[in-house]
Design an enzyme around this catalytic site. Structure first.
Site, PDB file in Angstrom:
ATOM      1  N   ASP A   1      -4.709 -19.334  34.797  1.00 38.92           N
ATOM      2  CA  ASP A   1      -5.748 -19.726  35.755  1.00 38.92           C
ATOM      3  C   ASP A   1      -6.914 -20.325  34.973  1.00 38.92           C
ATOM      4  O   ASP A   1      -6.832 -20.475  33.751  1.00 38.92           O
ATOM      5  CB  ASP A   1      -6.207 -18.504  36.572  1.00 38.92           C
ATOM      6  CG  ASP A   1      -6.986 -17.490  35.743  1.00 38.92           C
ATOM      7  OD1 ASP A   1      -7.118 -17.671  34.513  1.00 38.92           O
ATOM      8  OD2 ASP A   1      -7.468 -16.499  36.314  1.00 38.92           O
TER       9      ASP A   1
ATOM     10  N   ASP B   1     -10.735 -18.612  39.184  1.00 40.61           N
ATOM     11  CA  ASP B   1     -11.607 -17.467  39.455  1.00 40.61           C
ATOM     12  C   ASP B   1     -13.055 -17.894  39.292  1.00 40.61           C
ATOM     13  O   ASP B   1     -13.426 -18.452  38.256  1.00 40.61           O
ATOM     14  CB  ASP B   1     -11.330 -16.324  38.461  1.00 40.61           C
ATOM     15  CG  ASP B   1     -10.080 -15.536  38.810  1.00 40.61           C
ATOM     16  OD1 ASP B   1      -9.648 -15.591  39.976  1.00 40.61           O
ATOM     17  OD2 ASP B   1      -9.552 -14.852  37.922  1.00 40.61           O
TER      18      ASP B   1
ATOM     19  N   ASP C   1     -11.141 -19.710  34.615  1.00 43.72           N
ATOM     20  CA  ASP C   1     -12.184 -18.737  34.960  1.00 43.72           C
ATOM     21  C   ASP C   1     -13.570 -19.318  34.720  1.00 43.72           C
ATOM     22  O   ASP C   1     -13.832 -19.917  33.664  1.00 43.72           O
ATOM     23  CB  ASP C   1     -12.031 -17.479  34.090  1.00 43.72           C
ATOM     24  CG  ASP C   1     -10.630 -16.888  34.155  1.00 43.72           C
ATOM     25  OD1 ASP C   1     -10.313 -16.236  35.162  1.00 43.72           O
ATOM     26  OD2 ASP C   1      -9.861 -17.086  33.194  1.00 43.72           O
TER      27      ASP C   1
HETATM   28  P1  GTP Z   1      -4.965 -16.474  31.126  1.00 44.14           P
HETATM   29  O1  GTP Z   1      -5.691 -16.676  32.424  1.00 44.14           O
HETATM   30  O2  GTP Z   1      -3.567 -16.021  31.335  1.00 44.14           O
HETATM   31  O3  GTP Z   1      -5.040 -17.650  30.242  1.00 44.14           O
HETATM   32  O4  GTP Z   1      -5.692 -15.301  30.318  1.00 44.14           O
HETATM   33  P2  GTP Z   1      -7.163 -14.772  30.493  1.00 44.14           P
HETATM   34  O5  GTP Z   1      -7.514 -14.070  29.238  1.00 44.14           O
HETATM   35  O6  GTP Z   1      -8.077 -15.848  30.956  1.00 44.14           O
HETATM   36  O7  GTP Z   1      -6.967 -13.659  31.602  1.00 44.14           O
HETATM   37  P3  GTP Z   1      -7.622 -13.472  33.043  1.00 44.14           P
HETATM   38  O8  GTP Z   1      -7.930 -14.756  33.697  1.00 44.14           O
HETATM   39  O9  GTP Z   1      -6.707 -12.559  33.798  1.00 44.14           O
HETATM   40  O10 GTP Z   1      -8.938 -12.648  32.776  1.00 44.14           O
HETATM   41  C1  GTP Z   1     -10.021 -13.140  32.015  1.00 44.14           C
HETATM   42  C2  GTP Z   1     -10.948 -12.019  31.680  1.00 44.14           C
HETATM   43  O11 GTP Z   1     -11.574 -11.519  32.847  1.00 44.14           O
HETATM   44  C3  GTP Z   1     -10.241 -10.836  31.030  1.00 44.14           C
HETATM   45  O12 GTP Z   1     -11.034 -10.385  29.973  1.00 44.14           O
HETATM   46  C4  GTP Z   1     -10.206  -9.774  32.086  1.00 44.14           C
HETATM   47  O13 GTP Z   1     -10.329  -8.494  31.519  1.00 44.14           O
HETATM   48  C5  GTP Z   1     -11.414 -10.119  32.910  1.00 44.14           C
HETATM   49  N1  GTP Z   1     -11.243  -9.758  34.300  1.00 44.14           N
HETATM   50  C6  GTP Z   1     -10.219 -10.092  35.117  1.00 44.14           C
HETATM   51  N2  GTP Z   1     -10.431  -9.613  36.349  1.00 44.14           N
HETATM   52  C7  GTP Z   1     -11.613  -8.967  36.314  1.00 44.14           C
HETATM   53  C8  GTP Z   1     -12.423  -8.269  37.277  1.00 44.14           C
HETATM   54  O14 GTP Z   1     -12.069  -8.139  38.439  1.00 44.14           O
HETATM   55  N3  GTP Z   1     -13.636  -7.763  36.850  1.00 44.14           N
HETATM   56  C9  GTP Z   1     -14.057  -7.917  35.568  1.00 44.14           C
HETATM   57  N4  GTP Z   1     -15.235  -7.405  35.242  1.00 44.14           N
HETATM   58  N5  GTP Z   1     -13.337  -8.556  34.650  1.00 44.14           N
HETATM   59  C10 GTP Z   1     -12.132  -9.067  35.003  1.00 44.14           C
HETATM   60 MN    MN Z   2      -7.802 -16.750  32.843  1.00 44.67          MN
HETATM   61 MN    MN Z   3      -8.758 -14.924  35.817  1.00 40.76          MN
END
Ligand code: GTP
Ligand code: MN
Ligand code: MN
Length: 366
Positions: free
Chosen positions: A204, A290, A206
């Site tokens: 995704d 996100d 973020d």
């Molecule tokens: P990919 O998207 O697979 O590339 O990996 P990513 O590291 O970007 O993972 P992800 O998008 O799932 O999450 C990014 C960061 O946001 C991670 O450090 C998660 O721990 C954090 N995170 C995800 N969901 C939440 C949430 O609901 N609340 C908080 N505070 N942190 C979150």
């Molecule tokens: Mn991500």
């Molecule tokens: Mn995410």
């Protein structure tokens, strides 16, 4: 004896947040195997086992070279009996029977397929598997009523399971910046998650949004989302108050600012350039995005908390709690000994409060 002396011994600190973990991984075969076992444990409601495998994999990711023999690993942290057995099998036989049989198992494959649907977690997937549903076709034929997220997840299944590229992340960044500038000039957009850590692809994209004047971020999320919706960029959206890991009321979550800290899970419709000579008629793809809004007073904590990796975040909180008697969240850092919050306007300050050397995002790939 001369040969033994040449074996490179490794040494790493115990917590992933004390280490620098780049994307360069000299032990990908081993870490892929341990990650698969971690994933299987997480999908099977065995969180503790999952974390143990994740920690073991993270130790190997931090090593400066490939592991060739078990003796090199003597004294390393987080390598339990089970992980060591898997490593040994791979070093000696080129593969681990446990890993391969898990990979091939119908149960694991079904869990992967079903949780690959946006909106479907391990519990739901497990329930469906018990009813004999192992595939998307079987799910469609089962007549189960799906919620709005799951319907969107099924509809855009292939797109959402195709990695998002850096170029696509950049294109989406442009759109999000346009939306934010349109509804709140002065507000700021920061790319977080894996792309901030330098990853070339992600599941995704973020974003963290804030406004330099405290309070001006209030109501921002609904305005941004309305703009995106009106311009036709959204295939799905659901705004929630942030609840992940902070769902229990506690000192790390100042209640007063709670409702100003919002998260929106979306599916974007991203225009795609047609590949030359391609027969395809679809001119766009779906991408999970996100969006998080944070007040400027909490921005550093939100940025640190949303940059990841997930294991790095978990280890930061474990370090804070076990080594410093502090509680860290993506809102604040509370010091249990001093009975007060530590302020911070940058990630560097948070590391300093925690007594840790600063680790830049590109080295948080634990
Ligand atoms: P990919 O998207 O697979 O590339 O990996 P990513 O590291 O970007 O993972 P992800 O998008 O799932 O999450 C990014 C960061 O946001 C991670 O450090 C998660 O721990 C954090 N995170 C995800 N969901 C939440 C949430 O609901 N609340 C908080 N505070 N942190 C979150
Ligand atoms: Mn991500
Ligand atoms: Mn995410």
């Amino acid at each position: 004896q001369a040969a033994a002396a040449e074996v490179q011994m490794f040494s790493v600190p115990s917590y992933a947040c004390q280490r620098r973990t780049t994307l360069e991984n000299h032990n990908a075969v081993l870490t892929d195997a341990l990650s698969l076992l971690a994933e299987n444990a997480e999908l099977s409601d065995q969180e503790g086992r999952g974390v143990a495998f994740r920690r073991a994999a993270a130790v190997l990711k931090a090593l400066p070279g490939p592991v060739t023999g078990l003796t090199q690993l003597r004294g390393l942290p987080c390598l339990g009996e089970h992980s060591l057995r898997v490593i040994k099998d791979i070093l000696e036989n080129g593969a681990s029977d446990e890993v391969e049989s898990t990979r091939q198992s119908e149960h694991f494959k079904a869990l992967k397929v079903l949780t690959g649907i946006f909106g479907v977690g391990p519990k739901t997937a497990e329930r469906w598997i018990r009813e004999g549903i192992h595939s998307l076709i079987q799910l469609r034929e089962s007549g189960h009523t799906l919620n709005r997220a799951q319907q969107a997840g099924l509809l855009h299944y292939d797109d959402l399971n195709r990695p998002v590229t850096r170029a696509e992340a950049d294109a989406i960044t442009e759109v999000v910046v346009r939306a934010v500038v349109a509804v709140a000039p002065g507000a700021e957009v920061t790319l977080t998650g894996g792309f901030r850590r330098g990853k070339l692809t992600g599941h995704d994209v973020d974003f963290l949004i804030t406004h330099p004047e405290e309070g001006r971020e209030e109501g921002l999320m609904s305005k941004v989302v309305s703009w995106l919706r009106s311009q036709g960029f959204l295939l799905y959206e659901k705004t929630t108050r942030n609840s992940y890991l902070e769902s229990t009321e506690g000192p790390a979550r100042p209640a007063s600012n709670m409702d100003r800290f919002e998260r929106c899970l979306t599916i974007f419709k991203l225009d795609e350039d047609q590949r030359p000579g391609s027969e395809e008629t679809k001119l766009w793809r779906a991408v999970r995005v996100d969006l998080v809004v944070s007040p400027i007073s909490q921005f550093a904590f939100a940025l640190l908390g949303w940059t990841g990796s997930k294991l790095f975040e978990r280890e930061l909180r474990r370090w804070a709690g076990h080594e410093k008697a502090m509680s860290l969240s993506s809102h604040a850092l509370y010091d249990n000994n001093q009975s007060r919050y530590h302020r911070a306007t940058s990630e560097e300050e948070i590391f300093a409060h925690l007594g840790l050397e600063f680790v830049p995002p590109s080295e948080r790939n634990a």
